[in-house]
Design a protein around this motif. Sequence first.
Motif, PDB file in Angstrom:
ATOM      1  N   ASP A   1      35.546  36.145  39.155  1.00 37.02           N
ATOM      2  CA  ASP A   1      35.399  37.068  38.030  1.00 37.02           C
ATOM      3  C   ASP A   1      34.894  36.320  36.811  1.00 37.02           C
TER       4      ASP A   1
ATOM      5  N   PRO B   1      34.111  43.590  31.692  1.00 37.84           N
ATOM      6  CA  PRO B   1      34.722  44.648  32.507  1.00 37.84           C
ATOM      7  C   PRO B   1      34.035  44.788  33.859  1.00 37.84           C
TER       8      PRO B   1
ATOM      9  N   ARG C   1      44.663  40.250  38.281  1.00 34.74           N
ATOM     10  CA  ARG C   1      43.622  40.487  37.256  1.00 34.74           C
ATOM     11  C   ARG C   1      42.572  41.451  37.781  1.00 34.74           C
TER      12      ARG C   1
ATOM     13  N   LYS D   1      41.554  45.160  36.262  1.00 32.53           N
ATOM     14  CA  LYS D   1      40.204  45.516  35.847  1.00 32.53           C
ATOM     15  C   LYS D   1      39.651  46.692  36.651  1.00 32.53           C
TER      16      LYS D   1
ATOM     17  N   GLU E   1      41.347  49.749  35.203  1.00 31.09           N
ATOM     18  CA  GLU E   1      40.734  50.105  33.926  1.00 31.09           C
ATOM     19  C   GLU E   1      39.381  50.783  34.128  1.00 31.09           C
ATOM     20  N   SER E   2      38.602  50.292  35.076  1.00 26.84           N
ATOM     21  CA  SER E   2      37.283  50.884  35.307  1.00 26.84           C
ATOM     22  C   SER E   2      37.400  52.297  35.858  1.00 26.84           C
TER      23      SER E   2
END
Length: 262
Positions: free
Chosen positions: A61, A65, A165, A169, A172-173
């Motif tokens: 990563d 985002p 993590r 993410k 969140e997306s």
Amino acid sequence: MTYAEVNGINLYFEEIGEGSPLVLLHGGLGSGEMFGAILPALTARHRVILPDLQGHGRTADIDRPIDVRTMADDIAALIDHLGLDRPDVAGYSLGGGVALQLAIRHPGKVGRLVAASAGIRRDATDPEILAQQGQVTGAAVEFMKDTPMYELYQRVAPRPEDFPRLLDKIGESMAVDYDFTEEVRGLQVPTLIVAADADMCPVSHFAEVFALLDGGVRDGGWDGSGRPKGGHALAILPGLTHYNLVDSPLFAQVTLDFLTTP
């Protein structure tokens, strides 16, 4: 192992088979290994390029985002890095969304496009699934330790400790609203929309996407003159779900057939 420094990310990819190039994009929390069941059929006729998307598989990563648009830019840069001339592109689920964005944002870099199990509006997703997606955070890692996604990540990721993590993410997306209707309406690349008959979005949604591409709105005619002007097509695969479509020989067959259509 092969990496390309593109678009600010150290992108892992594999190349298998010979023939015309086909970039194959995996689903969320997966990697190129996700296509293992159908890869022999595809590599028998194509030089398949299998990238691992941002934060997935062997691609570490970076500080941005998870977004299908920036990941599409990564793949566009990979196409340039490899010196490919308008390769065909096929993507499943998250990879299908990335594939669509690649064709929207970089139409000159794509030959034909196959987008499987990829809705174009967030509100088209089954409400129960949206509720489940809302629970995806790093705190869920303990509940995922017996899943194939966790096993894969621990086995191949450069930093296995980053799995929470990635969950944060991805969660969140998925919480961000989106509607790519107008962008899809303007697609310039011949596109095959593929879905299971029991997918994460209803069949009616994929028919709606096809209609945006001038498909299914009139009789095709004896000579095919009434088919979509851009060479687009729709395939609803029977007896499948969002979760096993990627393993299906039917998916491989419709993909190969579309890519060789005159």
